[in-house]
Design a protein around this motif. Structure first.
Motif, mmCIF file in Angstrom:
data_model
loop_
_atom_site.group_PDB
_atom_site.id
_atom_site.type_symbol
_atom_site.label_atom_id
_atom_site.label_comp_id
_atom_site.label_asym_id
_atom_site.label_seq_id
_atom_site.Cartn_x
_atom_site.Cartn_y
_atom_site.Cartn_z
ATOM 1 N N GLU A 25 0.801 -1.220 0.000
ATOM 2 C CA GLU A 25 0.000 0.000 0.000
ATOM 3 C C GLU A 25 0.835 1.273 0.000
ATOM 4 O O GLU A 25 0.338 2.330 -0.361
ATOM 5 C CB GLU A 25 -0.935 0.007 1.210
ATOM 6 N N THR A 26 2.099 1.168 0.419
ATOM 7 C CA THR A 26 2.947 2.347 0.531
ATOM 8 C C THR A 26 4.319 2.069 -0.076
ATOM 9 O O THR A 26 4.694 0.911 -0.306
ATOM 10 C CB THR A 26 3.149 2.765 2.003
ATOM 11 N N LEU A 27 5.068 3.135 -0.278
ATOM 12 C CA LEU A 27 6.439 2.995 -0.758
ATOM 13 C C LEU A 27 7.270 2.205 0.248
ATOM 14 O O LEU A 27 8.092 1.375 -0.135
ATOM 15 C CB LEU A 27 7.058 4.373 -1.007
ATOM 16 N N SER A 28 7.023 2.420 1.507
ATOM 17 C CA SER A 28 7.733 1.683 2.548
ATOM 18 C C SER A 28 7.448 0.178 2.448
ATOM 19 O O SER A 28 8.361 -0.643 2.576
ATOM 20 C CB SER A 28 7.328 2.205 3.928
ATOM 21 N N ASP A 29 6.194 -0.183 2.189
ATOM 22 C CA ASP A 29 5.834 -1.599 2.008
ATOM 23 C C ASP A 29 6.582 -2.192 0.811
ATOM 24 O O ASP A 29 7.079 -3.311 0.874
ATOM 25 C CB ASP A 29 4.327 -1.756 1.757
ATOM 26 N N GLU A 83 0.421 5.094 -7.676
ATOM 27 C CA GLU A 83 0.328 5.944 -6.498
ATOM 28 C C GLU A 83 1.378 5.569 -5.450
ATOM 29 O O GLU A 83 1.870 6.430 -4.722
ATOM 30 C CB GLU A 83 -1.073 5.838 -5.892
ATOM 31 N N ILE A 84 1.756 4.309 -5.395
ATOM 32 C CA ILE A 84 2.767 3.851 -4.446
ATOM 33 C C ILE A 84 4.099 4.553 -4.713
ATOM 34 O O ILE A 84 4.795 4.955 -3.793
ATOM 35 C CB ILE A 84 2.942 2.314 -4.531
ATOM 36 N N THR A 87 5.579 9.749 -4.618
ATOM 37 C CA THR A 87 5.644 10.420 -3.323
ATOM 38 C C THR A 87 5.455 11.916 -3.510
ATOM 39 O O THR A 87 5.634 12.446 -4.612
ATOM 40 C CB THR A 87 7.005 10.165 -2.657
#
Length: 180
Positions: A25-29, A83-84, A87
């Motif tokens: 769901e996120t760049l971190s993921d 979208e991931i 940023t």
């Protein structure tokens, strides 16, 4: 249609694996997924494409921060996977700005249910008024320069075969095709 793969450069050459992004769901993921999938690799590339619309590259070198390149920011902004990668910093926005439409209401092709896609003219008008993301490439244009893909070559890639061209330049075309 989306395709995502992970290319990891090890002592023995490039290794490829199919990358499932359903739980990302996120760049971190995404960064964590890439690091976990190839703990012994010097360089890890996550390659993502939406057929004939946009492609993106996330690069990890050891414990350094990820480097990102997206070929068409506006097309990627209308994509759940794009979208991931997009940023606020990459788009030149202050954190928390909501210039991009609510992506939860979009179909995978980037349109709201039952609505036609926007025309290029509408996208240009929205960009001029500050309501949309530009169709230009964003991110680190030298992301692959040391691996044989110069900024000029990266910018000239056609979205339809970009990942294959990149893999070919890296000497990893065969391993990428095994996961396609």
């Amino acid at each position: 249609m989306y395709f995502a793969a992970l290319l990891a450069r090890t002592e023995d050459g490039w290794e490829a694996s199919d990358t499932e992004l359903d739980d990302v769901e996120t760049l971190s993921d995404l960064t964590d997924l890439a690091r976990e999938a190839s703990e012994e690799a010097d360089t890890v590339l996550v390659l993502i494409e939406q057929e004939d619309a946009w492609f993106g590259v996330l690069r990890l070198d050891g414990e350094e921060d990820p480097r990102i390149y997206v070929s068409d920011a506006a097309a990627a902004a209308r994509s759940s996977y794009g979208e991931i990668l997009l940023t606020d910093e990459l788009l030149g926005r202050e954190p928390g700005d909501d210039d991009v439409a609510d992506l939860d209401s979009l179909d995978l092709d980037g349109t709201e249910d039952g609505e036609p896609e926007h025309s290029d003219e509408e996208d240009e008008e929205a960009a001029a008024s500050g309501e949309a993301v530009s169709h230009s490439p964003v991110g680190d244009r030298d992301i692959l320069a040391d691996l044989g893909v110069s900024e000029k070559e990266l910018l000239a890639l056609d979205e339809g075969d970009a990942l294959s061209t990149i893999a070919d330049s890296l000497g990893a075309a065969e391993v990428l095709e095994t996961v396609r």
